[in-house]
Design a protein around this motif. Structure first.
Motif, short mmCIF file in Angstrom:
data_model
loop_
_atom_site.label_atom_id
_atom_site.label_comp_id
_atom_site.label_asym_id
_atom_site.label_seq_id
_atom_site.Cartn_x
_atom_site.Cartn_y
_atom_site.Cartn_z
N THR A 383 9.48 32.27 -12.81
CA THR A 383 10.61 32.16 -13.74
C THR A 383 11.72 33.13 -13.33
OG1 THR A 383 9.17 31.54 -15.56
CG2 THR A 383 11.32 32.41 -16.14
N LEU A 384 11.34 34.35 -12.90
CA LEU A 384 12.35 35.31 -12.46
C LEU A 384 13.11 34.79 -11.24
CD1 LEU A 384 10.90 38.93 -12.82
CD2 LEU A 384 13.07 38.04 -13.71
N LEU A 385 12.39 34.18 -10.29
CA LEU A 385 13.08 33.61 -9.12
C LEU A 385 14.04 32.51 -9.54
CD1 LEU A 385 10.56 33.32 -6.14
CD2 LEU A 385 12.00 35.22 -6.84
N ASN A 386 13.63 31.66 -10.46
CA ASN A 386 14.51 30.58 -10.95
C ASN A 386 15.73 31.14 -11.65
OD1 ASN A 386 13.00 28.43 -9.98
ND2 ASN A 386 11.73 28.30 -11.81
N LEU A 387 15.57 32.24 -12.36
CA LEU A 387 16.70 32.88 -13.03
C LEU A 387 17.68 33.45 -12.01
CD1 LEU A 387 14.77 34.66 -15.92
CD2 LEU A 387 16.53 32.92 -16.23
N LEU A 389 18.06 32.45 -8.96
CA LEU A 389 18.66 31.32 -8.25
C LEU A 389 19.64 30.54 -9.13
CD1 LEU A 389 18.56 30.03 -5.47
CD2 LEU A 389 16.62 28.66 -6.21
N GLY A 390 19.59 30.78 -10.44
CA GLY A 390 20.48 30.08 -11.36
C GLY A 390 19.94 28.75 -11.83
N PHE A 391 18.67 28.43 -11.49
CA PHE A 391 18.08 27.19 -11.96
C PHE A 391 17.83 27.25 -13.47
CE2 PHE A 391 15.97 25.79 -7.72
CZ PHE A 391 17.22 25.45 -7.25
N SER A 392 17.57 28.43 -13.97
CA SER A 392 17.42 28.65 -15.41
C SER A 392 18.41 29.73 -15.83
CB SER A 392 15.99 29.09 -15.76
OG SER A 392 15.04 28.13 -15.33
N ARG A 393 18.81 29.69 -17.10
CA ARG A 393 19.76 30.67 -17.61
C ARG A 393 19.03 31.63 -18.54
NH1 ARG A 393 24.37 26.28 -19.44
NH2 ARG A 393 24.75 25.41 -17.36
N PRO A 394 19.38 32.91 -18.50
CA PRO A 394 18.74 33.85 -19.40
C PRO A 394 19.00 33.49 -20.86
CG PRO A 394 19.96 35.00 -17.67
CD PRO A 394 20.35 33.56 -17.60
N SER A 396 18.66 35.75 -23.11
CA SER A 396 19.43 36.96 -23.44
C SER A 396 19.47 37.84 -22.21
CB SER A 396 18.79 37.70 -24.62
OG SER A 396 17.48 38.13 -24.29
N GLY A 397 20.42 38.78 -22.20
CA GLY A 397 20.61 39.62 -21.02
C GLY A 397 21.48 38.94 -19.99
N ARG A 398 21.60 39.54 -18.82
CA ARG A 398 22.42 38.94 -17.77
C ARG A 398 21.93 39.36 -16.39
NH1 ARG A 398 28.20 42.08 -17.32
NH2 ARG A 398 27.39 44.22 -17.19
N ILE A 399 22.29 38.56 -15.40
CA ILE A 399 21.97 38.83 -14.00
C ILE A 399 23.28 38.94 -13.22
CG2 ILE A 399 20.81 37.96 -11.93
CD1 ILE A 399 18.89 36.47 -13.74
N LEU A 400 23.43 40.02 -12.46
CA LEU A 400 24.66 40.27 -11.71
C LEU A 400 24.39 40.11 -10.22
CD1 LEU A 400 24.84 41.98 -14.46
CD2 LEU A 400 26.66 43.23 -13.30
N LEU A 401 25.30 39.47 -9.54
CA LEU A 401 25.27 39.36 -8.08
C LEU A 401 26.43 40.17 -7.53
CD1 LEU A 401 24.15 38.11 -5.47
CD2 LEU A 401 25.68 36.16 -5.86
N ASP A 402 26.11 41.22 -6.80
CA ASP A 402 27.14 42.13 -6.28
C ASP A 402 28.05 42.62 -7.40
OD1 ASP A 402 26.10 41.77 -3.75
OD2 ASP A 402 27.53 40.21 -3.21
N GLY A 403 27.45 42.90 -8.56
CA GLY A 403 28.19 43.48 -9.68
C GLY A 403 28.91 42.49 -10.57
N VAL A 404 28.80 41.18 -10.30
CA VAL A 404 29.50 40.16 -11.09
C VAL A 404 28.46 39.31 -11.82
CG1 VAL A 404 31.12 38.23 -11.06
CG2 VAL A 404 31.37 40.09 -9.40
#
Length: 581
Positions: A383-387, A389-394, A396-404
């Motif tokens: 599930t973490l890998l899918n999150l 990769l953007g296959f699933s959306r959190p 709650s919370g957020r995931i940043l790629l290079d600070g974005v």
């Protein structure tokens, strides 16, 4: 190309009118080619009246010349009509399939996990074919009936205008019959479609499970599952056939009665003198009415084809109107990726699940480092890998790629810098070259061969019958599991990704193949941000950080040595695996 499942007939008209000039030319050519159908009764009536009145042979030959001219022009106009109308039909079919493919690519992974691939295939192949068949088989009789109606009304208005009200009976009766049967026809077509989709799903399952079925002697169980689906299709199809039989018979009997009534009425008017109708005009009126009722009967007979086509339009609309899409339009494009991933208090709950698959997970992953996720099944690793990769959306919370925040990014552009090597590598029916360079149209041998070498795949590829041009078979069936996995690694190397996701990439391999794949993965991971889901702890000892998950939470993290010293869950897992080996 959007369809409205609530108004399929309007949707079909909109599809046809996407090529207005071709449709206009097709309808014009059709109108000219159909002139003989409604004008020949005039010729017949004129010749009969000439015979009854002892007219001249010259006049008869004159009418014959008119008939020849009208008949001969049918050929070129029919070709023009066919060329233009069928171009529109075929373009519509291709457009629908392209629109379905594009929409399927934009729908979320959640949608694809809910819907069987066999059902999707049925929509793209069978339902679009049904729409094309409907357009081919219904449009010609519909236009023909319209032309005959217009011509019959016009010529009757000129010859015997008092007889026009009789024609008015046929159309509302046909419309009434159609309206009365429409609801039942739609309901039974929908049931039949659903049963067909269910059967397609079961056949797809049977095909994918054949190794398991044969290994456990469950052939009869598999056959029984398909047989149940086939029985449901048979029953639904028979109910639909019986309804169509009622439609066909009621339509034919009603229209024939109207035709016979018209002939008797015209003859009665002529014999009694109520209307000044000549013998030729009796033939004219009865012929027109016969043509009209014949056309309406044809249309009524095509109700099943039309109903099936409109139900297929609704089926296609289910995909094109599906709201569960990955929203990328208008978001920031990603040109370069450094590889820093920040996970801030991320939780995720799957649709209709009562518990969270991931709970309050926070991680900061530096560029170029390797982080491994371990834990029991259902702990949230994949599930973490899918999150990420953007296959699933959190949830709650957020995931940043290079600070974005990744929610603000066009993930399609971000994924160009990401490669995934799953547990079961996915190859398609094509050559080794095509599979390795998939999506990299400009990749030449100077890129492919070094990638194959680094993936420990070049040696076996050289020994294949046609080398790089050897066809690997559907899903790589002609290769071993280790060979398929090494080609997947070569595919990732050609892309030169900044972020690498490995989902138990060696767990399905034998020890010898595993060593070759592990060596290739070591080269692939070098200098790249790598997230690894691992079952065998021996494959992740050199990871910069190991994250231990349980029930969606992080319970431990550190290096291999640090976690062993802590004597916690990881140490227990390591001890268990060491003892079993």
């Amino acid at each position: 190309m959007l369809l409205n499942g609530s108004h399929p007939a309007r949707s079909v008209l909109r599809l046809l009118m996407r090529r207005p000039w071709r449709m206009s030319l097709a309808v014009t050519a059709f109108a000219f080619k159909e002139v003989p159908l409604w004008f020949l009764p005039v010729v017949t009536a004129a010749i009969i009246d000439l015979v009854a009145a002892d007219g001249s042979v010259t006049a008869v030959l004159g009418w014959f010349a008119v008939a020849v001219l009208l008949l001969v022009q049918n050929y070129p106009n029919h070709i023009i009509y066919t060329r233009n109308f069928m171009t529109v039909v075929r373009d519509t079919g291709a457009g629908l399939r392209n629109a379905l493919a594009a929409r399927l690519q934009s729908l979320s992974i959640g949608y694809h996990s809910r819907v069987s691939a066999s059902i999707v295939q049925t929509k793209v192949v069978r339902d679009v074919e049904n729409v094309e068949l409907m357009l081919q088989q219904v449009t010609h009789p519909l236009l023909s009936a319209a032309m005959v109606l217009i011509g019959a009304l016009a010529m009757t208005a000129i010859a015997v205008p008092q007889f026009l009200p009789v024609y008015a009976l046929a159309v509302p009766i046909a419309i009434g019959l159609r309206a009365g049967l429409r609801r039942r026809s739609r309901a039974r077509n929908e049931v039949f479609r659903r049963e067909m989709e269910g059967l397609a799903a079961r056949v797809g399952e049977m095909a994918s499970l054949i190794p398991v079925t044969r290994a456990h002697g469950l052939e009869q169980t598999a056959v029984s599952r398909v047989a149940n689906g086939a029985e449901n299709v048979r029953r639904a199809g028979l109910h639909l056939d019986m309804l169509n039989g009622h439609v066909a018979s009621i339509s034919w009997v009603t229209m024939q009665l109207l035709g016979a009534g018209c002939l008797v009425l015209a003859a009665t008017f002529s014999l009694t003198g109520l209307l000044p109708i000549s013998p030729g005009e009796v033939v004219l009126l009865s012929t027109y009415f016969a043509l009209l009722t014949q056309g309406l009967t044809q249309l009524m007979m095509l109700i099943p084809v039309g109903a099936r086509g409109l139900e297929s339009v609704r089926s296609i609309a289910e995909v094109l109107e599906e709201p569960d899409i990955e929203q990328n339009e208008g978001k920031r494009a990603v040109d370069t990726v450094a590889g820093r991933i920040t996970i801030e208090r991320v939780s995720h709950r799957y649709h209709e699940s009562e518990t969270e698959a991931v709970r309050e997970v926070s991680l900061d992953i530096e560029p170029g480092t390797t982080v491994a996720f371990v834990g029991p099944s259902g702990s949230g690793k994949s599930t973490l890998l899918n999150l990420v990769l953007g296959f699933s959306r959190p949830t709650s919370g957020r995931i940043l790629l290079d600070g974005v925040d990744m929610q603000r990014l066009d993930l399609r552009t971000a994924r160009r810098s990401i490669s995934v090597v799953p547990q079961e590598s996915v190859l398609f029916e094509g050559t080794v070259r095509e599979n390795v360079a998939y999506g990299m149209g400009d990749a030449g041998e100077e890129q492919i061969i070094p990638a194959l070498r680094d993936a420990n795949a070049w040696q076996f590829v050289r020994e294949l019958p046609d080398g790089l041009d050897t066809v690997v078979g559907e899903r790589g069936a002609r290769l071993s599991g280790g060979q398929r996995q090494r080609l997947a690694i070569a595919r990732a190397l050609v892309r030169d990704p900044r972020i690498l996701l490995l989902d138990e990439a060696t767990s399905a391999l034998d020890p010898e193949a595993e060593e070759l794949v592990k060596e290739a993965l070591g080269r692939l991971m070098r200098g790249r941000t790598t997230l690894v889901v691992a079952h065998r702890l021996s494959t992740i000892r050199r990871a910069d950080r190991i994250v231990v998950l349980d029930q969606g939470r992080i319970i431990e993290q550190g290096t291999h040595g640090e976690l062993l010293k802590a004597s916690g869950r990881y140490a227990q897992m390591h001890l268990t695996q060491t003892e079993t080996t």
